[in-house]
Design a protein around this motif. Sequence first.
Motif, PDB file in Angstrom:
ATOM      1  N   GLU A 313       0.852  -1.190   0.000  1.00  0.00           N
ATOM      2  CA  GLU A 313       0.000   0.000   0.000  1.00  0.00           C
ATOM      3  C   GLU A 313       0.887   1.239   0.000  1.00  0.00           C
ATOM      4  N   PRO A 314       0.398   2.330  -0.572  1.00  0.00           N
ATOM      5  CA  PRO A 314       1.160   3.578  -0.518  1.00  0.00           C
ATOM      6  C   PRO A 314       1.155   4.155   0.899  1.00  0.00           C
ATOM      7  N   VAL A 315       2.095   5.049   1.139  1.00  0.00           N
ATOM      8  CA  VAL A 315       2.121   5.776   2.411  1.00  0.00           C
ATOM      9  C   VAL A 315       1.517   7.141   2.159  1.00  0.00           C
ATOM     10  N   VAL A 316       0.474   7.452   2.906  1.00  0.00           N
ATOM     11  CA  VAL A 316      -0.231   8.718   2.725  1.00  0.00           C
ATOM     12  C   VAL A 316      -0.075   9.552   3.990  1.00  0.00           C
ATOM     13  N   VAL A 317       0.546  10.731   3.840  1.00  0.00           N
ATOM     14  CA  VAL A 317       0.800  11.616   4.966  1.00  0.00           C
ATOM     15  C   VAL A 317      -0.102  12.827   4.850  1.00  0.00           C
ATOM     16  N   VAL A 318      -0.848  13.088   5.925  1.00  0.00           N
ATOM     17  CA  VAL A 318      -1.742  14.236   5.948  1.00  0.00           C
ATOM     18  C   VAL A 318      -1.099  15.341   6.780  1.00  0.00           C
ATOM     19  N   ARG A 319      -0.926  16.526   6.153  1.00  0.00           N
ATOM     20  CA  ARG A 319      -0.414  17.695   6.866  1.00  0.00           C
ATOM     21  C   ARG A 319      -1.332  18.875   6.542  1.00  0.00           C
ATOM     22  N   TRP A 324      -0.155  13.902   1.113  1.00  0.00           N
ATOM     23  CA  TRP A 324       1.025  13.583   0.312  1.00  0.00           C
ATOM     24  C   TRP A 324       1.145  12.064   0.209  1.00  0.00           C
ATOM     25  N   ARG A 325       1.234  11.600  -1.045  1.00  0.00           N
ATOM     26  CA  ARG A 325       1.189  10.145  -1.296  1.00  0.00           C
ATOM     27  C   ARG A 325       2.509   9.667  -1.884  1.00  0.00           C
ATOM     28  N   ARG A 363       7.987  15.918  -2.909  1.00  0.00           N
ATOM     29  CA  ARG A 363       6.670  16.262  -3.455  1.00  0.00           C
ATOM     30  C   ARG A 363       6.233  17.653  -2.989  1.00  0.00           C
ATOM     31  N   MET A 364       6.552  17.994  -1.763  1.00  0.00           N
ATOM     32  CA  MET A 364       6.226  19.338  -1.277  1.00  0.00           C
ATOM     33  C   MET A 364       6.954  20.401  -2.077  1.00  0.00           C
ATOM     34  N   GLU A 365       8.220  20.165  -2.333  1.00  0.00           N
ATOM     35  CA  GLU A 365       9.009  21.133  -3.094  1.00  0.00           C
ATOM     36  C   GLU A 365       8.483  21.258  -4.521  1.00  0.00           C
ATOM     37  N   ASN A 382       5.323  11.161  11.739  1.00  0.00           N
ATOM     38  CA  ASN A 382       3.897  11.074  11.426  1.00  0.00           C
ATOM     39  C   ASN A 382       3.372   9.668  11.678  1.00  0.00           C
ATOM     40  N   ALA A 383       2.145   9.580  12.172  1.00  0.00           N
ATOM     41  CA  ALA A 383       1.567   8.278  12.522  1.00  0.00           C
ATOM     42  C   ALA A 383       1.526   7.326  11.337  1.00  0.00           C
ATOM     43  N   ALA A 384       1.217   7.852  10.147  1.00  0.00           N
ATOM     44  CA  ALA A 384       1.139   6.994   8.960  1.00  0.00           C
ATOM     45  C   ALA A 384       2.506   6.425   8.610  1.00  0.00           C
ATOM     46  N   VAL A 385       3.551   7.256   8.722  1.00  0.00           N
ATOM     47  CA  VAL A 385       4.907   6.776   8.434  1.00  0.00           C
ATOM     48  C   VAL A 385       5.328   5.752   9.468  1.00  0.00           C
ATOM     49  N   LYS A 386       5.058   6.019  10.725  1.00  0.00           N
ATOM     50  CA  LYS A 386       5.433   5.086  11.795  1.00  0.00           C
ATOM     51  C   LYS A 386       4.713   3.750  11.624  1.00  0.00           C
ATOM     52  N   ALA A 387       3.467   3.808  11.232  1.00  0.00           N
ATOM     53  CA  ALA A 387       2.715   2.568  11.019  1.00  0.00           C
ATOM     54  C   ALA A 387       3.290   1.774   9.856  1.00  0.00           C
TER      55      ALA A 387
END
Length: 692
Positions: A313-319, A324-325, A363-365, A382-387
């Motif tokens: 699965e992709p890693v999806v980070v919400v800020r 950001w996927r 991706r942010m840049e 981030n929780a998603a990255v840690k998971a």
Amino acid sequence: MPPHVTNAPATNANDPLERERTHLASSRAALRAMRADVEALDIKDVTANWVNAAVLQRQIDERITALADLAHAPLFFGRLDYLHAPGVERSEGAEGEQFYIGRRHVHDAVGDPMVIDWRAPVSQPFYRASKKEPMDVRMRRRFGYTGGDLTAYEDEDLTDTAAEAQASRLLQTEIERPRVGPMRDIVATIQPEQDEIVRAGIGGTVCVQGAPGTGKTAVGLHRVAYLLYAHRERLARTGTLVIGPNRSFLHYIEQVLPALGELNVAQATVDDLVAHVEVRGADGAAAARIKGDARMAEVLRRAVRAGVRMPVEPVVVVRGSRRWRVPAYEVEEIVRELLGRDIRYGAARDALPQRIAHAVLVRMEQAGEAPDDRVQDAVARNAAVKAAVKEIWPAVEPAKLVLRLLADAQFLAEHAAGLLSEEEQQEILWAKPARSVKAAKWSAADAVLIDEAMDLVARTQSLGHVVLDEAQDLSPMQYRAVGRRCTTGSATVLGDLAQGTTPWATASWPEALTHLGKPEAAVEELTQGFRVPRTVIAYASRLLPSIAPGLSEATSMRESPGDFSVREVAPDALDAAVVEACREALGREGSIGLIAADDRIPVLAEALEAAGLAHLAPGAETSAQSRLTLVPATLAKGLEYDYVVLDEPAAVVAGEPDGRTGLRRLYVALTRAVSGLTVVHAAPLPAELNQL
């Protein structure tokens, strides 16, 4: 012309011996003054806080201890008189100067040296100068002591090249002096070939193959003292460690370095190094051999990395309001790159969230933002990255991993495929798997496996220098455990292939040094004996063709042949004959070791008690009241006694799993004697001992 020896009583100030005694008294007074100066230091106004004060006070206390005047250790043991040779390049010795050589540096009130540390460059000719190569020395003087009093001196004129070199009588006397108590230093008797090893540079590892009585242990300890002198600041930061085969051995040698003024050298056994779990079990010889095999390192490496899973699965980070996927294929590339670098499992696991966070920052840049390092750290947490990291690269607990390998046949088979045969896998599998790490009956070999797994997860701290004694008995995995402690430092490896008594004893030093991680180490061989009498070493050497055919037979420089006898008695008279031999030995000066097969120890202990002969356990300090030690053959290695009574050699041989190992154990037992050996037997002796 022999060296000049004087031990006549001194009567006036013009007598050379009296002048030397005066210098000794003055040197002792100077040493007391040096210690008094340190004791008088007031540090209350020179430290910024209590931590600095505590550190400084500890250093002062150690300095005070190092400056102690030990009554049993002569302050100096030699003197060098340098030549006056104008226009000729000379050593550090100034023209015509005299230097007294001792265990530590002593200076007078104005700072002029009264005694030079034996480790200083100017002291080196005391050990290496000869008539062929005088090293700018005119005369070498040795001193003899009796009960701490200077009673004799001996001069050797190195400029008299016409005279034939003679053996030093004082040196011979010191070598043959009875041993009572723990091992002592050999600074007064170091020989040229030993000195070369002692003063070898810190940058390289040295392996010493030494026959019994050649002083390899003493050489290793004095090398530590020399390196601490020459590289004190460096080793103070990185640490120094002496590793011995057992606690009895470490207790026996523990006073050598303090007598040389070195108080901060740690001592341990290999079992101490890997004591991550409580050892309550024992392996059979076959299982121990397999667990100690270097192939187990690869089995463990595979098992440690077995938990890594490729992402699906992709890693999806919400800020804030943005998502950001990082697609699964990109995360997989990161994981495969980390696996390919073959860095430690824990370091790679720590790097993974940062690498994923970096992908998010890219991706942010691209979206026009300007994130900095603080943003990357926040994303990595981030929780998603840690998971994702927890799922992809799970944490590994080394002890649990080894527990699973030894208890789960399928897990072991998966990771030992192509490395261990099915029979070998069955040999090391536990018959009754433990439910938890705490409940498991770990063996000593299991603890080494856990140590290997721990290093695969996180790097083991490296020391500046490690001395490994009785190294011939280590398994490849134990060598790896020691090697991890000196990956960025150097080592001194000491041993004797003929004394290898474990089922996994090393066959060659190059092989052992490769497992240690020091394949480039130089191998030096010591064959000149100083401790074992000629007759004893000659008798024991009859075993060498069977136990180590490639090794040179040791010789002995001792002038006295030593007391040696072999007594055959009837089976029902064996115990009484052994007790009588011990009683005879107690009538002489020095320590006595009664060495016997381990299963004979209770019987002999009872016989000694019935005869009223008090005895000690190995490693216990002998005294005038208790000089007899009852020694199981398995603990005799590395120890020495003035007189040895060896009980029933056939039982010593039979106590080992195979004949070759048994003969090696017997070789060890035969070579523990310093002055005399009495062999008492009822069963026939091994055939090798009857061969001339």
